[in-house]
Structures are given as structure tokens and as C-alpha cells.
Design a protein around this motif. Structure first.
Motif, short mmCIF file in Angstrom:
data_model
loop_
_atom_site.label_atom_id
_atom_site.label_comp_id
_atom_site.label_asym_id
_atom_site.label_seq_id
_atom_site.Cartn_x
_atom_site.Cartn_y
_atom_site.Cartn_z
N ASP A 201 0.85 -1.18 0.00
CA ASP A 201 0.00 0.00 0.00
C ASP A 201 0.90 1.24 0.00
O ASP A 201 1.56 1.53 0.99
CB ASP A 201 -0.87 -0.04 1.26
CG ASP A 201 -1.75 1.18 1.39
OD1 ASP A 201 -1.77 2.00 0.45
OD2 ASP A 201 -2.40 1.32 2.44
N ALA A 203 0.29 4.19 0.28
CA ALA A 203 -0.04 5.17 1.31
C ALA A 203 0.94 5.03 2.48
O ALA A 203 1.20 6.01 3.18
CB ALA A 203 -1.48 4.98 1.78
N LEU A 204 1.50 3.84 2.69
CA LEU A 204 2.47 3.65 3.78
C LEU A 204 3.72 4.48 3.52
O LEU A 204 4.29 5.07 4.43
CB LEU A 204 2.84 2.18 3.93
CG LEU A 204 1.73 1.23 4.38
CD1 LEU A 204 2.27 -0.19 4.50
CD2 LEU A 204 1.14 1.69 5.70
N GLU A 206 3.76 7.20 1.76
CA GLU A 206 3.37 8.59 1.96
C GLU A 206 3.31 8.91 3.45
O GLU A 206 3.74 9.98 3.88
CB GLU A 206 2.02 8.86 1.29
CG GLU A 206 2.12 8.83 -0.22
CD GLU A 206 0.86 9.31 -0.91
OE1 GLU A 206 -0.19 9.37 -0.25
OE2 GLU A 206 0.94 9.63 -2.11
N ALA A 207 2.78 7.96 4.23
CA ALA A 207 2.71 8.18 5.68
C ALA A 207 4.12 8.36 6.24
O ALA A 207 4.36 9.23 7.08
CB ALA A 207 2.01 7.01 6.35
N ALA A 208 5.06 7.56 5.76
CA ALA A 208 6.44 7.68 6.24
C ALA A 208 7.01 9.05 5.87
O ALA A 208 7.62 9.72 6.70
CB ALA A 208 7.30 6.57 5.65
N ALA A 209 6.79 9.47 4.63
CA ALA A 209 7.29 10.78 4.20
C ALA A 209 6.62 11.88 5.01
O ALA A 209 7.26 12.85 5.41
CB ALA A 209 7.02 10.98 2.71
N ASP A 210 5.33 11.70 5.28
CA ASP A 210 4.60 12.67 6.07
C ASP A 210 5.19 12.79 7.48
O ASP A 210 5.15 13.84 8.10
CB ASP A 210 3.14 12.23 6.16
CG ASP A 210 2.23 13.31 6.70
OD1 ASP A 210 2.13 14.35 6.02
OD2 ASP A 210 1.67 13.14 7.79
N LEU A 211 5.76 11.67 7.96
CA LEU A 211 6.34 11.64 9.30
C LEU A 211 7.86 11.81 9.24
O LEU A 211 8.60 11.21 10.00
CB LEU A 211 5.96 10.34 10.01
CG LEU A 211 4.46 10.23 10.31
CD1 LEU A 211 4.05 8.81 10.60
CD2 LEU A 211 4.07 11.15 11.47
N TYR A 212 8.31 12.58 8.26
CA TYR A 212 9.69 13.07 8.22
C TYR A 212 10.73 12.02 7.88
O TYR A 212 11.90 12.16 8.23
CB TYR A 212 10.05 13.75 9.56
CG TYR A 212 8.96 14.67 10.04
CD1 TYR A 212 8.71 15.88 9.38
CD2 TYR A 212 8.15 14.32 11.11
CE1 TYR A 212 7.68 16.70 9.78
CE2 TYR A 212 7.11 15.15 11.52
CZ TYR A 212 6.88 16.34 10.85
OH TYR A 212 5.87 17.14 11.23
N ALA A 213 10.33 10.93 7.19
CA ALA A 213 11.30 9.94 6.75
C ALA A 213 11.69 10.24 5.31
O ALA A 213 10.83 10.41 4.46
CB ALA A 213 10.73 8.53 6.86
N GLY A 214 13.00 10.30 5.05
CA GLY A 214 13.48 10.47 3.68
C GLY A 214 13.30 9.18 2.90
O GLY A 214 12.79 8.19 3.43
N VAL A 222 10.18 0.93 6.35
CA VAL A 222 8.79 0.62 6.01
C VAL A 222 8.68 -0.38 4.86
O VAL A 222 8.12 -1.46 5.03
CB VAL A 222 8.00 1.91 5.69
CG1 VAL A 222 6.57 1.57 5.30
CG2 VAL A 222 8.02 2.85 6.88
#
Ligand SMILES: Nc1ncnc2c1ncn2[C@@H]1O[C@H](COP(=O)(O)OP(=O)(O)O)[C@@H](O)[C@H]1O
Ligand SMILES: [Mg+2]
Lengths: 306, 355
Positions: A201, A203-204, A206-214, A222
Motif C-alpha cells: 500500500d 499510502a504507507l 506517503e505516511a512515512a514521508a509525512d512523518l519526516y522519513a526520507g 517501512v
């Protein structure tokens, strides 16, 4: 939840009953083509060898003894560890491991690329990856030999372009065996990873990027953990047949690249063969594979119940 | 008034030849619960994704505290998202999920764990720290997603239909809780929904969108009672839309001719005289009355019992359907099917909009 059927049994129980019968053909195939041959092998490995191939029906541990113990040229010295075959085994494990790693490094980006195309292009790419495998493995391995030998097109192009001034001398090296194994088993790596990535998915990410992961952090923390079952399945599917491969080492490797598969093959070929010894080597190889798979299965169940 | 956190300035978003956002402009204030409301496919998610950085804008600017954030990739924007399907990391525990953002920001494990636990307490989920998302119900997963996005204390929290996957009862309970969390944390929320009731009950301000255009921005009451056009009037709440000839317009008031001939004065956002307009009549501001005093005369066709209310379906002489909502207490004087009924328009019932 499972709906209750009028009789009182839940419908899922009824389906489970059906499922048991559906497995019948599978059990038949496993029985006839797996259990019987393995039992045969196990039996042969503890029989006495007949000099022109075949066995004498007389119990003997000579094959295992020959594999593990060195009793000197005339068999009268105190036993020491026999390194000849263990070395071949160790080399095989090492070669198969390296081939698996190579397949993983190339296979993961390939699978990722395919799984992220649109539906139509995915089919095309999967076809492109699998089409070479419609050709028999022996023929593919021989063509590889023709490609990479000193007089072959690879060296011709490199020489012509001036990148090298003498042939690479690839043939009969471990590297050639690596190339052969890699080419033989790459799809077994690509397909399971593809299946895992296709279900991933995004979206996972995107969620990681949203939470400041490069990007690399996202890959490491992830993506790889989530598609791990596909990675492991691919590694097993490449490692196991690579371990027992004999075509690539026979055709592409020299004496120094001798692997278990070839060792076993030789024991069943011609008059020089030794069936009990070949069977014993096969049993030992199988034990190694079983141990690898069991360790993996253990890790999986521990993960699932954690 | 507090300052503006996010300033969206004529943002355009195209997917190939399709334009999903047409010069969208809006400001989101600090501490504000701001809702993007519109039917499915109107571009709400797209706008949210532009703010989060998952989609580059095709035109216009998005500013955070006055600075254009176009050059910032998503992982550098001090904005967090609660995804529609939560997108929780399935291989991590609840606690690890919530700690994820903090650790990427360089928090130590101990500090991150402390903050994560606080965030989980805020959403009443402290008892499930060691569970995996797969072992939680939908409502619990939604809370984890909320805690995960709140933990790094973003400047703005983006929520994409976070309640849509929950069942009705739970959804109603979570609404108030979400609103309260927003007040407690003081973080600006940009909340996306297609559910007008959700928008009306939770928001400080609402932007109503359709087909990539912002139709109206305002407080819930303003949107409901003073819609600027037919789309907003129809989308927010129930309404009856009736075409009428316009007699005159001046100072925000219009004079129209009702079906049946009576003249009516009502408010309007229009400022120029138009020949024909659409009259929006809110069903709950219409009452039954004797035929002699009636603004409109209709034939009753059906009744729907709704508990607190009764919905009366009726037809105008021209055949047009109308709906009237009556409080259940007045149910005794309900007309029979087929009977002629007089309707009285109460103050604020009618509003003239452009056709
Ligand atoms: N990646 C995309 N490519 C093409 N069209 C898209 C893409 N994402 C969204 N759209 C289109 O943009 C419009 C708005 O979509 P979206 O923002 O998801 O709507 P909403 O969230 O309001 O339901 C839709 O018509 C949708 O089909
Ligand atoms: Mg959406």
C-alpha cells in the motif's frame, strides 16, 4: 463472523471439510513424487555399492563414512575429518548464497519497477522477464557459455571498443558460475517480490514521508519490512535450487567451481558412479535445506505470535 | 484574530488535461478547525495532498506562515496527515507507529516514547501500546493514526475523511472528541469530509467545494443560512429549489413572485436584477396555515415519519415536488394525502439565488 448453518455446524466447518478433499491430489503428488523418492534415496544411502553402478542390498554406512571421514589411502589410518566433500559443500553454499544476493540486488529493483507500472505494462514486463525461461535450462546455460567465452561476442565487443586489450577469461571461473546461476534463477526472485510489492500500500510510503522519513529511511524502515515475506520467498526459491545446481557449474565453471550438484550427478553417471555415496550426499544436502527452511519457519511463527 | 498559518493562493492542479483544482484560494487561521466540504471527486483530497506535498501544484502558491512551501518535499513540511485508510505501519506496534515521526525528527528513544505515550493517552489508547494495528478495531486504528500525526506537534494537521470508515454511532461520538482534541492542542485542523452534518457540527469555518472550485467559505451558520449559490444551498442541508420570476433587487433584498401569484421579499446575494431566479426554501422554516393566509398552496402527497420530525411531501400546482418538515408535536394537524394545504413561509425560510 461465520454464520450458523441450520444443522448447527458453522459454515466455515463445512468448507473446511471440502478443503480437505480438495487437497487429495496434492497429497497424492507429494506422496508419489516426493516421499517415495526420498525414502528410496535414504535407503540407497545406507546400502553397499555395486562397482558398475547400482547397489547391493546389504546395510552399510560406508557412504557417510566416506563423506565425513578420512582413513588414509588404504583405509587403515585413524579417522580424521575428510575435507574434500565438506569443502565442496561449503563452496556450494557460498556460491548459492552469493547468487541469491545477486538475484536479490537485481531482482528487487526489477520487481519494484514492474509492480509500479500501470496494469497493461505490468503484464508486458512480466512476460519479458519470463520469456527466456520458456527455453530449456541446458540450452540457456550453453548459450551463456558461448556468450562469455574468450572468442564470444561479449569479449569481441569489449575488445573492439577498446575497453579491454585481452579477453576477460571469464569461462571456468566462479564468476561465470555466478552469472549462470543468476541467469538461471532470477525470475524465482522477481516473481515473489513482484507479488509482494504489488500488494504494498503506497499510502504507507506517503505516511512515512509525512512523518519526516526520507527515501532511504522509508525503504529501510517501512518498505523492506512490509514486503519481507516476498523477499524471503524469493531468496529461498533461488538459494535452494542454486545449492543443488549442476548445469551452471558443469558448463561454465572449472574444476575449482565444482559444486554439490555435480558431485551427486557424477555418482549416478556411468561406471565410475557410486550410488550409495551419491544418495548420502543428496541426503546431507537435503538436511541442510531443511534446516534453513525450519529456521525460517520458526522465525515466521515467532513473528506472527509476537 | 489570530494569524494565518496556511495561505492557499490561486492554486491550480492539473492531472494531464484534467483540471482538479481551479484557482483555489483560502486562508487557514491558527487554532482553527477548518473543513473542506464537497461531494466525492470535487478535489478535497487533491488539495490536502498539495498541502502535504504529495502532489506538486500546477500553479499558484501555498504558503506556511508566509513562506512558499513548494520547494519542500513532504518529509520537510511541518504538517502531518491522518490518512483516509489510516496507513498505519503494519509491522510496528502501536507505540512504534506513534514514535516513528518523533524519531525521524531526531528525538531520543526515551523522549519519543514519553511523547508517544502522551499522544496515545490523549486519544484514550494507552492500554494497547504493544499491539499491532491488525489487532485493533477500525475505531482504535483511527485513534492510532490521530495520535501518530499529533505527536510531532505539526503546525497543521490534515485529516482526510478520517471518520468515513467508522460506523454511524462511533462516528458521532468521535466527532465531538476530535473537536475537543483540536481545542486542547491548539493545532489548526484541515478536515476533509463529504458529510455536511459532520462539517456543520465540528467546524469553525467551512469551505464548500465542487468540481475543483471553492463555492463559499464561511462559518457553519453562514453557509447554511446565507448560501451564495444554488449548489451550496442544495448541498448543505435540505432545501426546496423553485424557479421564480424576479420583480426587483435592492440592498440585498429581492422581491419575487411566488407560484400562485403572491409577492415575497427575501434576502439575496445577488445585486443585479435578473429576470428569473431560484428560490431556496428551507423545509424546517415552512409551516402549515389556513388557505387564506397561505404564501403557497400545495397538494399533500406523502408523509415520512422521522421520529422528532415528520416530513411532508407535497406538490405545487405546476407539479413540482416540495418537502416540508414539521415538528412531531404538531403532528395532530397533519393533512390527508391528496388534501389541499396552505403553506406559510417563516422568516429566513426563503433566499433568492441565481438560476
Ligand atoms: N493522480 C490522479 N490522476 C488523475 N486524476 C486524478 C488523480 N487524483 C485525483 N484525480 C481526479 O481529480 C478529481 C478530484 O479528486 P479528489 O481530490 O480525490 O476528490 P475528493 O477527495 O474530493 O473526492 C477526481 O475527478 C479525480 O478523478
Ligand atoms: Mg477524497
Amino acid at each position: 463472523m461465520a454464520a450458523m448453518a441450520p444443522g448447527g455446524a458453522s459454515s466455515s466447518e463445512i468448507y473446511k471439510g471440502h478443503a480437505k478433499r480438495l487437497l487429495l491430489p496434492t497429497w497424492l503428488v507429494i506422496g508419489v513424487f516426493l516421499l517415495v523418492p526420498v525414502a528410496l534415496m535414504a535407503t540407497y544411502s545406507v546400502l553397499t555399492k555395486e562397482f558398475r553402478g547400482g547397489v547391493i542390498w546389504e546395510f552399510s554406512l560406508a557412504a557417510y563414512d566416506q563423506f565425513f571421514l578420512d582413513r588414509g589411502l588404504f583405509g587403515d589410518e585413524p579417522p580424521r575429518i575428510e575435507w574434500t566433500y565438506l569443502t565442496i559443500f561449503w563452496r556450494s553454499i557460498w556460491q548459492a548464497g552469493l547468487a541469491t544476493l545477486l538475484c536479490l540486488l537485481i531482482g528487487f529493483p526489477t520487481a519494484w519497477f514492474i509492480a509500479t507500472r500501470d496494469a497493461r505494462m505490468r503484464t508486458v514486463w512480466l512476460l519479458i522477464v519470463t520469456v527466456p525461461y520458456w527455453v530449456n535450462l541446458l540450452i540457456r546455460t550453453v548459450s551463456m557459455k558461448f556468450l562469455i567465452r574468450d572468442e564470444g561476442p561479449l569479449n569481441a565487443v569489449l575488445l573492439w571498443s577498446g575497453l579491454i586489450d585481452q579477453p576477460l577469461g571469464l569461462i571456468n571461473t566462479n564468476l561465470a558460475v555466478q552469472l549462470g546461476l543468476f541467469y538461471s534463477y532470477l525470475p524465482f526472485m522477481v516473481l515473489p517480490i513482484y507479488a509482494a510489492v504489488e500488494r504494498y500500500d503506497f499510502a504507507l510510503s506517503e505516511a512515512a514521508a509525512d512523518l519526516y522519513a526520507g527515501r532511504w529511511t522509508t525503504l529501510r524502515l517501512v518498505i523492506l519490512p512490509v514486503v519481507r515475506p516476498g523477499l524471503i520467498a524469493g531468496c529461498i526459491l533461488v538459494f535452494v535450487p542454486s545449492l543443488g545446481a549442476f548445469l551452471a557449474p558443469d558448463l561454465l565453471g572449472g574444476a575449482k567451481s565444482f559444486m554439490i550438484g555435480s558431485l551427486i550427478e557424477e555418482q549416478f553417471k556411468g561406471a565410475a558412479g557410486n550410488w550409495p555415496f551419491g544418495a548420502a550426499a543428496a541426503m546431507i544436502l537435503m538436511s541442510i535445506v531443511m534446516v534453513v527452511l525450519l529456521v525460517y519457519a520458526r522465525a515466521q511463527t515467532r513473528e506472527a505470535t509476537a | 484574530m489570530t494569524g494565518t498559518v496556511i495561505n492557499i493562493d490561486r492554486v491550480v492542479k492539473r492531472f494531464g488535461t484534467f483540471t482538479a483544482l481551479h484557482e483555489v484560494s483560502l486562508d487557514i487561521a491558527e487554532n482553527e478547525f477548518f473543513t473542506l466540504l464537497g461531494p466525492s471527486g470535487c478535489g478535497k483530497t487533491t488539495l490536502l495532498r498539495c498541502i502535504a506535498g504529495f502532489e506538486p501544484v500546477s500553479g499558484g502558491q501555498i504558503r506556511l506562515h508566509g513562506e512558499d512551501i513548494a520547494p519542500l518535499p513532504p518529509f520537510k513540511r511541518p504538517v502531518n496527515t491522518v490518512f483516509q485508510h489510516y496507513a498505519l505501519f503494519p509491522h510496528m506496534t502501536v507505540l512504534e507507529n506513534v514514535m516513528f515521526g518523533l524519531q525521524r525528527l531526531g528525538w531520543s528513544v526515551v523522549d519519543a516514547e514519553g511523547r508517544a505515550k502522551q499522544a496515545l493517552e490523549l486519544v484514550h489508547l494507552s492500554q494497547f501500546l504493544k499491539r499491532r494495528p491488525g489487532q485493533l478495531s477500525g475505531g482504535q486504528q483511527q485513534r492510532v493514526a490521530l495520535a501518530r500525526a499529533l505527536a510531532p506537534e505539526p503546525k497543521v494537521l490534515l485529516l482526510d475523511e478520517p471518520l468515513s470508515a467508522l460506523d454511524l454511532k462511533l462516528r458521532q461520538a468521535v466527532r465531538m472528541e476530535l473537536k475537543q482534541i483540536q481545542r486542547e492542542t491548539g493545532i489548526a485542523f484541515v478536515f476533509v469530509t463529504h458529510d455536511q452534518e459532520e462539517a456543520l457540527t465540528m467546524s469553525d469555518r467551512i469551505a464548500v467545494m465542487s468540481d475543483g472550485h471553492v463555492q463559499q467559505i464561511g462559518a457553519p451558520r453562514e453557509i447554511y443560512e446565507a448560501p451564495v449559490n444554488r449548489f451550496v444551498a442544495d448541498f448543505i442541508g435540505e432545501t426546496n429549489l423553485i424557479e421564480v420570476p424576479v420583480l426587483g433587487i435592492a440592498d440585498g433584498m429581492a422581491e419575487v413572485s411566488l407560484p400562485g401569484g403572491r409577492a415575497l421579499r427575501c434576502p439575496t446575494p445577488l445585486n443585479r436584477a435578473v429576470g428569473q431566479g431560484v428560490l431556496s426554501l428551507r423545509p424546517e422554516r415552512i409551516d402549515l396555515c389556513p388557505a387564506s393566509e397561505a404564501d403557497l398552496t400545495v397538494i399533500a402527497t406523502d408523509q415520512v415519519y422521522l421520529g422528532t420530525d415528520i416530513q411532508l411531501k407535497a406538490q405545487l400546482a405546476g407539479g413540482q415536488e416540495m418537502t416540508v418538515r414539521l415538528q412531531n408535536a404538531q403532528a395532530t394537524r397533519l393533512p390527508e394525502r391528496g388534501a389541499e394545504v396552505g403553506l406559510k413561509l417563516e422568516a429566513g425560510a426563503a433566499r433568492l439565488l441565481s438560476a
